[in-house]
Scaffold this motif. Sequence first.
Motif, PDB file in Angstrom:
ATOM      1  N   LEU A  71       0.818  -1.211   0.000  1.00  0.00           N
ATOM      2  CA  LEU A  71       0.000   0.000   0.000  1.00  0.00           C
ATOM      3  C   LEU A  71       0.854   1.265   0.000  1.00  0.00           C
ATOM      4  O   LEU A  71       0.429   2.306  -0.509  1.00  0.00           O
ATOM      5  CB  LEU A  71      -0.936  -0.015   1.206  1.00  0.00           C
ATOM      6  CG  LEU A  71      -1.989  -1.133   1.176  1.00  0.00           C
ATOM      7  CD1 LEU A  71      -2.874  -1.077   2.405  1.00  0.00           C
ATOM      8  CD2 LEU A  71      -2.833  -1.027  -0.084  1.00  0.00           C
TER       9      LEU A  71
ATOM     10  N   TYR B 248      -6.361  -5.184   3.968  1.00  0.00           N
ATOM     11  CA  TYR B 248      -5.152  -5.701   3.326  1.00  0.00           C
ATOM     12  C   TYR B 248      -3.937  -5.610   4.252  1.00  0.00           C
ATOM     13  O   TYR B 248      -2.961  -6.342   4.069  1.00  0.00           O
ATOM     14  CB  TYR B 248      -4.858  -4.917   2.045  1.00  0.00           C
ATOM     15  CG  TYR B 248      -5.689  -5.318   0.852  1.00  0.00           C
ATOM     16  CD1 TYR B 248      -6.695  -6.287   0.955  1.00  0.00           C
ATOM     17  CD2 TYR B 248      -5.491  -4.734  -0.386  1.00  0.00           C
ATOM     18  CE1 TYR B 248      -7.455  -6.651  -0.136  1.00  0.00           C
ATOM     19  CE2 TYR B 248      -6.244  -5.093  -1.495  1.00  0.00           C
ATOM     20  CZ  TYR B 248      -7.223  -6.055  -1.370  1.00  0.00           C
ATOM     21  OH  TYR B 248      -7.965  -6.409  -2.460  1.00  0.00           O
TER      22      TYR B 248
ATOM     23  N   LEU C 233      -2.786  -1.268  -7.363  1.00  0.00           N
ATOM     24  CA  LEU C 233      -4.005  -1.965  -6.969  1.00  0.00           C
ATOM     25  C   LEU C 233      -4.738  -2.503  -8.194  1.00  0.00           C
ATOM     26  O   LEU C 233      -4.510  -2.047  -9.314  1.00  0.00           O
ATOM     27  CB  LEU C 233      -4.922  -1.041  -6.174  1.00  0.00           C
ATOM     28  CG  LEU C 233      -4.663  -1.002  -4.657  1.00  0.00           C
ATOM     29  CD1 LEU C 233      -3.352  -0.280  -4.369  1.00  0.00           C
ATOM     30  CD2 LEU C 233      -5.807  -0.314  -3.925  1.00  0.00           C
TER      31      LEU C 233
ATOM     32  N   ALA D 101      -8.227   4.472  -3.797  1.00  0.00           N
ATOM     33  CA  ALA D 101      -9.017   3.400  -3.193  1.00  0.00           C
ATOM     34  C   ALA D 101      -9.570   3.819  -1.839  1.00  0.00           C
ATOM     35  O   ALA D 101     -10.716   3.510  -1.501  1.00  0.00           O
ATOM     36  CB  ALA D 101      -8.160   2.136  -3.050  1.00  0.00           C
TER      37      ALA D 101
ATOM     38  N   ILE E 130      -9.057  -2.046   1.743  1.00  0.00           N
ATOM     39  CA  ILE E 130      -7.652  -1.636   1.740  1.00  0.00           C
ATOM     40  C   ILE E 130      -7.076  -1.713   3.151  1.00  0.00           C
ATOM     41  O   ILE E 130      -5.953  -2.181   3.353  1.00  0.00           O
ATOM     42  CB  ILE E 130      -7.500  -0.205   1.179  1.00  0.00           C
ATOM     43  CG1 ILE E 130      -7.996  -0.147  -0.264  1.00  0.00           C
ATOM     44  CG2 ILE E 130      -6.056   0.246   1.269  1.00  0.00           C
ATOM     45  CD1 ILE E 130      -7.324  -1.139  -1.194  1.00  0.00           C
TER      46      ILE E 130
ATOM     47  N   THR F 247      -3.462   3.709  -3.892  1.00  0.00           N
ATOM     48  CA  THR F 247      -3.952   3.598  -2.513  1.00  0.00           C
ATOM     49  C   THR F 247      -4.855   4.772  -2.147  1.00  0.00           C
ATOM     50  O   THR F 247      -5.926   4.591  -1.542  1.00  0.00           O
ATOM     51  CB  THR F 247      -2.769   3.539  -1.539  1.00  0.00           C
ATOM     52  OG1 THR F 247      -1.965   2.392  -1.836  1.00  0.00           O
ATOM     53  CG2 THR F 247      -3.260   3.438  -0.103  1.00  0.00           C
TER      54      THR F 247
END
Length: 203
Positions: free
Chosen positions: A64, A94, A73, A82, A91, A79
């Motif tokens: 990220l 993740y 992504l 998102a 995210i 990032t």
Amino acid sequence: MKKNSIATDIAYVAVFTALVIVLAFVSIPVGTAGVPIVLQNAALILAGLVLGGRRGLFVGLLFLFLGLALPVLAGGGTTLRALAGPTAGYIIGYIISPAVTGLIAYRAPRNKAGMAITLTLAAIVGLFIQYSCGVVGLMVRSGLDLGAAIGANVAFLLPDTAKLVVAVIIALGVHSAFPDLMGRRPRASQAPMSAQPEASALA
């Protein structure tokens, strides 16, 4: 030895981060919530299964972090983009999921059955964390109520289950081929037999 260990950890994290980034090319739009089917979520869980909690966390963070400047992504997203959209919760997941998955996985017993059960449980928990974070994100970013946010994940259950099965099989194969990956020292009872005569001779 410590320098070698750090270098090895960096190499493992880099390899898995590269794998996660490569899988960005797989993105299949599903449903109306704006959340696609991807392989990156399973790759991050696999990172936890194979590398453990600490290194799995670093994979998520590095992935990220690179995404702040690069479109790493799924679907070519970054990032920041998102985090501003409906996938924001996923995210966050993740980062958390590989860490928790790894913490559970690295407590697996040595026998094959116990290892398989523990890794499967770890993968399920990792996916549950991603879903939970995703639900919260959908509620915050898309204005969905709890029921609708949970329902938006139903379409992913079958493909994600299939991905987890593959991830667990891969992780089992890796740990079978590299039993020292978990960093466990041999038990005292399993010390080399050649050391016993030497001990007797010194007695």
